[in-house]
Design a protein around this motif. Structure first.
Motif, PDB file in Angstrom:
ATOM      1  N   ILE A 172      -6.287  63.743 -27.816  1.00 13.81           N
ATOM      2  CA  ILE A 172      -7.474  63.250 -28.510  1.00 13.81           C
ATOM      3  C   ILE A 172      -6.984  62.488 -29.733  1.00 13.81           C
ATOM      4  O   ILE A 172      -6.417  63.082 -30.658  1.00 13.81           O
ATOM      5  N   VAL A 173      -7.185  61.173 -29.729  1.00 14.90           N
ATOM      6  CA  VAL A 173      -6.749  60.325 -30.841  1.00 14.90           C
ATOM      7  C   VAL A 173      -7.959  59.511 -31.304  1.00 14.90           C
ATOM      8  O   VAL A 173      -8.172  58.389 -30.854  1.00 14.90           O
ATOM      9  N   PRO A 174      -8.788  60.098 -32.186  1.00 13.33           N
ATOM     10  CA  PRO A 174      -9.991  59.387 -32.630  1.00 13.33           C
ATOM     11  C   PRO A 174      -9.634  58.104 -33.358  1.00 13.33           C
ATOM     12  O   PRO A 174      -8.691  58.109 -34.141  1.00 13.33           O
ATOM     13  N   PRO A 175     -10.356  57.049 -33.183  1.00 15.38           N
ATOM     14  CA  PRO A 175     -11.319  56.769 -32.117  1.00 15.38           C
ATOM     15  C   PRO A 175     -10.710  55.890 -31.031  1.00 15.38           C
ATOM     16  O   PRO A 175     -11.368  55.017 -30.481  1.00 15.38           O
ATOM     17  N   ARG A 176      -9.419  56.135 -30.716  1.00 18.63           N
ATOM     18  CA  ARG A 176      -8.688  55.200 -29.856  1.00 18.63           C
ATOM     19  C   ARG A 176      -8.411  55.674 -28.440  1.00 18.63           C
ATOM     20  O   ARG A 176      -8.309  54.845 -27.532  1.00 18.63           O
ATOM     21  N   ARG A 177      -8.246  56.991 -28.228  1.00 20.35           N
ATOM     22  CA  ARG A 177      -7.736  57.422 -26.926  1.00 20.35           C
ATOM     23  C   ARG A 177      -8.160  58.854 -26.616  1.00 20.35           C
ATOM     24  O   ARG A 177      -8.052  59.740 -27.458  1.00 20.35           O
ATOM     25  N   LEU A 178      -8.591  59.057 -25.369  1.00 17.76           N
ATOM     26  CA  LEU A 178      -8.890  60.388 -24.839  1.00 17.76           C
ATOM     27  C   LEU A 178      -8.139  60.547 -23.527  1.00 17.76           C
ATOM     28  O   LEU A 178      -8.124  59.631 -22.696  1.00 17.76           O
ATOM     29  N   ARG A 180     -14.086  47.392 -19.355  1.00 18.42           N
ATOM     30  CA  ARG A 180     -15.332  46.701 -19.683  1.00 18.42           C
ATOM     31  C   ARG A 180     -15.385  46.513 -21.197  1.00 18.42           C
ATOM     32  O   ARG A 180     -14.986  47.394 -21.954  1.00 18.42           O
ATOM     33  N   VAL A 181     -15.909  45.369 -21.627  1.00 14.01           N
ATOM     34  CA  VAL A 181     -16.125  45.111 -23.051  1.00 14.01           C
ATOM     35  C   VAL A 181     -17.598  45.377 -23.344  1.00 14.01           C
ATOM     36  O   VAL A 181     -18.481  44.814 -22.685  1.00 14.01           O
ATOM     37  N   PHE A 182     -17.839  46.262 -24.306  1.00 20.71           N
ATOM     38  CA  PHE A 182     -19.185  46.642 -24.701  1.00 20.71           C
ATOM     39  C   PHE A 182     -19.536  45.990 -26.034  1.00 20.71           C
ATOM     40  O   PHE A 182     -18.675  45.880 -26.916  1.00 20.71           O
ATOM     41  N   ASP A 183     -20.775  45.596 -26.175  1.00 19.55           N
ATOM     42  CA  ASP A 183     -21.257  44.976 -27.403  1.00 19.55           C
ATOM     43  C   ASP A 183     -21.701  46.073 -28.366  1.00 19.55           C
ATOM     44  O   ASP A 183     -22.890  46.232 -28.662  1.00 19.55           O
ATOM     45  N   ALA A 184     -20.720  46.855 -28.817  1.00 26.66           N
ATOM     46  CA  ALA A 184     -20.976  47.970 -29.728  1.00 26.66           C
ATOM     47  C   ALA A 184     -19.676  48.313 -30.445  1.00 26.66           C
ATOM     48  O   ALA A 184     -18.593  48.090 -29.901  1.00 26.66           O
ATOM     49  N   PRO A 185     -19.783  48.867 -31.643  1.00 22.09           N
ATOM     50  CA  PRO A 185     -18.570  49.228 -32.386  1.00 22.09           C
ATOM     51  C   PRO A 185     -17.829  50.404 -31.743  1.00 22.09           C
ATOM     52  O   PRO A 185     -18.430  51.251 -31.068  1.00 22.09           O
ATOM     53  N   ARG A 186     -16.535  50.426 -31.964  1.00 22.04           N
ATOM     54  CA  ARG A 186     -15.683  51.455 -31.367  1.00 22.04           C
ATOM     55  C   ARG A 186     -16.143  52.865 -31.718  1.00 22.04           C
ATOM     56  O   ARG A 186     -16.129  53.754 -30.864  1.00 22.04           O
ATOM     57  N   ASP A 187     -16.563  53.099 -32.950  1.00 27.42           N
ATOM     58  CA  ASP A 187     -16.994  54.437 -33.346  1.00 27.42           C
ATOM     59  C   ASP A 187     -18.164  54.926 -32.485  1.00 27.42           C
ATOM     60  O   ASP A 187     -18.214  56.096 -32.116  1.00 27.42           O
ATOM     61  N   LEU A 188     -19.094  54.047 -32.170  1.00 27.89           N
ATOM     62  CA  LEU A 188     -20.233  54.447 -31.346  1.00 27.89           C
ATOM     63  C   LEU A 188     -19.782  54.757 -29.915  1.00 27.89           C
ATOM     64  O   LEU A 188     -20.248  55.732 -29.313  1.00 27.89           O
ATOM     65  N   LEU A 189     -18.859  53.970 -29.376  1.00 28.12           N
ATOM     66  CA  LEU A 189     -18.322  54.267 -28.036  1.00 28.12           C
ATOM     67  C   LEU A 189     -17.608  55.608 -28.051  1.00 28.12           C
ATOM     68  O   LEU A 189     -17.770  56.420 -27.129  1.00 28.12           O
ATOM     69  N   TRP A 190     -16.817  55.858 -29.074  1.00 31.77           N
ATOM     70  CA  TRP A 190     -16.104  57.134 -29.192  1.00 31.77           C
ATOM     71  C   TRP A 190     -17.101  58.287 -29.161  1.00 31.77           C
ATOM     72  O   TRP A 190     -16.923  59.256 -28.424  1.00 31.77           O
TER      73      TRP A 190
END
Length: 172
Positions: free
Chosen positions: A78-84, A14-24
């Motif tokens: 854990i690879v902030p902010p790219r991968r969990l 899903r594409v979210f209308d928010a910056p990656r840091d906030l999703l992380w």
């Protein structure tokens, strides 16, 4: 007899209308997760996280009918902010490993991989992948047969995440 077994991972994007840091932060801060995690109508009633390799998340969700289900994650990557990446299982209040309360043939453990990719316009694409770990043929068949239900559950969860993000200032 059907011998065409899927053995496919479950994947939802899903594409979210928010910056990656906030999703992380929505995925890695337990107080934020409590606001959106789980299917529509569910409520998180416990949420503790030790976000490190080998650390755990232990939480409980109450469904609309009042049933409480516990989950346990053991973080592998854990690879902030790219991968969990974590091992996901049903649990009990004492963090023991348990069977799915509604599906005794569900895999005991699943590998969960979540990626966060920046998209144009300050958006973020989240991809979640579930893969059974060491599943028996019966457990794999249960997992494969449940893709439609997982799609519905995660769609509802992502809708809750969307609503949470819309109500949360990006820098909060």
């Amino acid at each position: 007899m059907n011998t065409d077994v899927k053995n496919a991972d479950f994947v939802i994007t899903r594409v979210f209308d928010a910056p990656r840091d906030l999703l992380w932060r929505a995925f890695t801060e337990p107080e934020r997760m409590k606001q959106w995690w789980g299917p529509k109508g569910s409520v998180i009633v416990a949420s503790k996280m030790d976000l490190r390799i080998g650390g755990t998340y232990h939480g409980a969700m109450r469904s609309p009918d009042g049933q409480v289900m516990w989950a346990k994650f053991v973080y592998r990557e854990i690879v902030p902010p790219r991968r969990l990446v974590w091992v996901h299982s049903f649990s009990d209040e004492a963090m023991g490993l348990t069977r799915h309360p509604m599906s005794p043939t569900w895999p005991l453990e699943m590998l969960t991989t979540v990626t966060f990719d920046e998209e144009p316009g300050g958006k973020t694409k989240v991809t979640l992948r579930w893969s059974p770990i060491n599943a028996t043929a019966e457990e794999q068949a249960s997992f494969d047969a449940a893709h439609g239900g997982m799609q519905g559950g995660w769609t509802g969860t992502f809708e809750r995440l969307d609503a949470y993000l819309a109500a949360t200032p990006p820098m909060s």
